[in-house]
Design a protein around this motif. Structure first.
Motif, PDB file in Angstrom:
ATOM      1  N   VAL A  30     -19.059   8.208  14.598  1.00 50.47           N
ATOM      2  CA  VAL A  30     -19.043   9.178  13.504  1.00 50.47           C
ATOM      3  C   VAL A  30     -18.577   8.517  12.213  1.00 50.47           C
ATOM      4  N   THR A  31     -17.556   7.643  12.313  1.00 50.01           N
ATOM      5  CA  THR A  31     -17.034   6.962  11.118  1.00 50.01           C
ATOM      6  C   THR A  31     -18.088   6.076  10.475  1.00 50.01           C
ATOM      7  N   LEU A  32     -18.771   5.274  11.315  1.00 51.86           N
ATOM      8  CA  LEU A  32     -19.791   4.379  10.770  1.00 51.86           C
ATOM      9  C   LEU A  32     -20.960   5.171  10.190  1.00 51.86           C
ATOM     10  N   SER A  33     -21.339   6.255  10.850  1.00 52.01           N
ATOM     11  CA  SER A  33     -22.436   7.075  10.328  1.00 52.01           C
ATOM     12  C   SER A  33     -22.063   7.692   8.990  1.00 52.01           C
ATOM     13  N   THR A  34     -20.817   8.189   8.884  1.00 52.01           N
ATOM     14  CA  THR A  34     -20.364   8.786   7.630  1.00 52.01           C
ATOM     15  C   THR A  34     -20.290   7.745   6.524  1.00 52.01           C
ATOM     16  N   ARG A  35     -19.735   6.552   6.867  1.00 55.24           N
ATOM     17  CA  ARG A  35     -19.648   5.488   5.864  1.00 55.24           C
ATOM     18  C   ARG A  35     -21.027   5.056   5.398  1.00 55.24           C
ATOM     19  N   GLY A  36     -21.978   4.976   6.336  1.00 59.06           N
ATOM     20  CA  GLY A  36     -23.334   4.610   5.961  1.00 59.06           C
ATOM     21  C   GLY A  36     -23.958   5.622   5.011  1.00 59.06           C
ATOM     22  N   ALA A  37     -23.729   6.914   5.309  1.00 58.17           N
ATOM     23  CA  ALA A  37     -24.266   7.959   4.428  1.00 58.17           C
ATOM     24  C   ALA A  37     -23.633   7.889   3.045  1.00 58.17           C
ATOM     25  N   ILE A  38     -22.317   7.608   3.001  1.00 63.46           N
ATOM     26  CA  ILE A  38     -21.629   7.493   1.709  1.00 63.46           C
ATOM     27  C   ILE A  38     -22.148   6.293   0.929  1.00 63.46           C
ATOM     28  N   ASP A  39     -22.359   5.160   1.622  1.00 62.50           N
ATOM     29  CA  ASP A  39     -22.869   3.959   0.941  1.00 62.50           C
ATOM     30  C   ASP A  39     -24.276   4.194   0.383  1.00 62.50           C
ATOM     31  N   VAL A  40     -25.119   4.848   1.186  1.00 63.78           N
ATOM     32  CA  VAL A  40     -26.480   5.147   0.711  1.00 63.78           C
ATOM     33  C   VAL A  40     -26.426   6.062  -0.500  1.00 63.78           C
ATOM     34  N   SER A  41     -25.572   7.086  -0.443  1.00 58.24           N
ATOM     35  CA  SER A  41     -25.438   8.001  -1.582  1.00 58.24           C
ATOM     36  C   SER A  41     -24.923   7.265  -2.811  1.00 58.24           C
ATOM     37  N   SER A  42     -23.975   6.326  -2.616  1.00 52.89           N
ATOM     38  CA  SER A  42     -23.440   5.566  -3.750  1.00 52.89           C
ATOM     39  C   SER A  42     -24.517   4.683  -4.371  1.00 52.89           C
ATOM     40  N   ARG A  43     -25.344   4.059  -3.513  1.00 51.81           N
ATOM     41  CA  ARG A  43     -26.433   3.220  -4.037  1.00 51.81           C
ATOM     42  C   ARG A  43     -27.435   4.055  -4.811  1.00 51.81           C
ATOM     43  N   SER A 231     -46.663  -7.159 -30.902  1.00 53.97           N
ATOM     44  CA  SER A 231     -45.447  -6.364 -31.012  1.00 53.97           C
ATOM     45  C   SER A 231     -44.237  -7.152 -30.509  1.00 53.97           C
ATOM     46  N   GLY A 232     -43.069  -6.674 -30.871  1.00 48.33           N
ATOM     47  CA  GLY A 232     -41.847  -7.286 -30.375  1.00 48.33           C
ATOM     48  C   GLY A 232     -41.493  -6.745 -28.995  1.00 48.33           C
ATOM     49  N   VAL A 233     -40.666  -7.491 -28.277  1.00 45.90           N
ATOM     50  CA  VAL A 233     -40.244  -7.099 -26.932  1.00 45.90           C
ATOM     51  C   VAL A 233     -38.746  -7.316 -26.806  1.00 45.90           C
ATOM     52  N   VAL A 234     -38.067  -6.334 -26.254  1.00 45.52           N
ATOM     53  CA  VAL A 234     -36.643  -6.453 -25.938  1.00 45.52           C
ATOM     54  C   VAL A 234     -36.500  -6.403 -24.424  1.00 45.52           C
ATOM     55  N   SER A 235     -35.884  -7.411 -23.847  1.00 45.66           N
ATOM     56  CA  SER A 235     -35.569  -7.394 -22.420  1.00 45.66           C
ATOM     57  C   SER A 235     -34.064  -7.244 -22.266  1.00 45.66           C
ATOM     58  N   LEU A 236     -33.658  -6.491 -21.268  1.00 46.82           N
ATOM     59  CA  LEU A 236     -32.235  -6.263 -21.035  1.00 46.82           C
ATOM     60  C   LEU A 236     -31.962  -6.236 -19.549  1.00 46.82           C
ATOM     61  N   GLY A 237     -30.758  -6.655 -19.191  1.00 49.35           N
ATOM     62  CA  GLY A 237     -30.322  -6.633 -17.801  1.00 49.35           C
ATOM     63  C   GLY A 237     -28.830  -6.371 -17.742  1.00 49.35           C
ATOM     64  N   PHE A 238     -28.409  -5.621 -16.731  1.00 49.96           N
ATOM     65  CA  PHE A 238     -26.990  -5.351 -16.552  1.00 49.96           C
ATOM     66  C   PHE A 238     -26.724  -5.045 -15.086  1.00 49.96           C
ATOM     67  N   GLN A 239     -25.437  -4.995 -14.726  1.00 54.14           N
ATOM     68  CA  GLN A 239     -25.024  -4.719 -13.356  1.00 54.14           C
ATOM     69  C   GLN A 239     -24.071  -3.533 -13.334  1.00 54.14           C
ATOM     70  N   LEU A 240     -24.307  -2.616 -12.380  1.00 51.51           N
ATOM     71  CA  LEU A 240     -23.418  -1.491 -12.153  1.00 51.51           C
ATOM     72  C   LEU A 240     -22.650  -1.723 -10.868  1.00 51.51           C
ATOM     73  N   GLN A 241     -21.361  -1.430 -10.881  1.00 51.12           N
ATOM     74  CA  GLN A 241     -20.494  -1.680  -9.725  1.00 51.12           C
ATOM     75  C   GLN A 241     -19.851  -0.387  -9.236  1.00 51.12           C
ATOM     76  N   SER A 242     -19.841  -0.204  -7.909  1.00 50.25           N
ATOM     77  CA  SER A 242     -19.206   0.965  -7.315  1.00 50.25           C
ATOM     78  C   SER A 242     -17.687   0.826  -7.391  1.00 50.25           C
ATOM     79  N   PRO A 243     -16.971   1.806  -7.932  1.00 52.34           N
ATOM     80  CA  PRO A 243     -15.502   1.720  -7.983  1.00 52.34           C
ATOM     81  C   PRO A 243     -14.864   1.739  -6.592  1.00 52.34           C
TER      82      PRO A 243
END
Length: 261
Positions: A30-43, A231-243
């Motif tokens: 149950v713990t692993l299933s819950t953690r997996g669901a939380i991780d998927v939701s966070s992603r 035309s001109g082009v702007v490329s951007l990249g960034f990273q989001l981190q789970s608290p």
């Protein structure tokens, strides 16, 4: 005479041990299933946040005046001038102290305010010198054609070049996206500066928070300036981190800045 029936102590201990093993396995499952669901939701939440942030940046930059988009040396900040209106001029300011010119009114009988830009290609759009492509603040009134565009507060200006299509833009004051630590800020309503992110506002409403979960130093803007052929082009990249988990999601995007001389 009937014999007494029951469990021996050994049998009872074995049953307790087996029940404990089954309970432990069930709890772990149950713990692993819950953690997996939380991780998927966070992603999913980080991916959705990345889409929202990218879309906000994209929509803002699509309103940029061609040639006004620029970044600071490390690419953490991007600045541009948003277009308010576009029309055609009938003549450019002339005379000893040129303070106005005639133009075609905007569709719908509306007026507009902003700085006038005429054919800013190959010029520094953040220079307010005269002659130059960028005028002082001006007003484009409503009314029958032609209308007279007048520079505010009695200012005068000469434009350095003419547009092949006799086109001019009205623009607002510059805007900036800039990362500082974990935060991505949007800045507005500040004066024209010689360099990017030199003296930005420090509080609301001129400074707004777009997100607070960036990996420090992860946001990078790159600009391919427009030319007369593309035309001109702007490329951007960034990273989001789970608290919570510290897991990181990478986001990248490209924005086309339409080239309209």
């Amino acid at each position: 005479m009937n014999k007494a029936r029951g469990f021996t102590l050994v049998e009872l201990v074995m049953v307790i041990v087996l029940l404990a093993i089954v309970a432990t396995i069930s709890v772990q499952f149950v713990t692993l299933s819950t953690r997996g669901a939380i991780d998927v939701s966070s992603r999913q939440q980080r991916a959705f946040s990345g889409v929202v942030i990218s879309e906000q940046i994209t929509r803002a930059l699509r309103e940029a005046l061609p040639g006004s988009v620029r970044v600071n040396p490390d690419g953490s900040c991007i600045e541009w001038m948003p277009v308010v209106a576009v029309s055609n001029y009938l003549n450019l300011p002339s005379g000893g102290n040129p303070d106005s010119f005639e133009a075609v009114p905007l569709a719908g009988g509306v007026s507009a305010n902003g700085r006038v830009v005429v054919y800013g290609y190959g010029s520094n759009l953040y220079s307010t010198g005269s002659p130059g492509p960028l005028s002082p603040p001006a007003t484009l009134p409503a009314g029958p054609s032609p209308v007279t565009v007048t520079f505010d507060a009695g200012a005068t200006h000469r434009f350095a070049a003419q547009s092949p299509e006799r086109k001019f833009f009205l623009i607002e004051d510059p805007r900036t996206f800039c990362q500082q630590g974990r935060f991505l800020y949007r800045y507005r309503d500040y004066d024209i500066q010689s360099s990017v992110a030199v003296a930005l506002p420090t509080g609301m409403p001129e400074r707004e928070v777009l997100t607070a979960n960036l990996v420090p130093g992860s946001l990078v803007f790159e600009v391919v300036p427009p030319t007369l052929q593309r035309s001109g082009v702007v490329s951007l990249g960034f990273q989001l981190q789970s608290p919570e988990s510290g897991e990181i999601t990478n986001i990248s995007q490209e924005v086309q800045i339409r080239n309209v001389p």
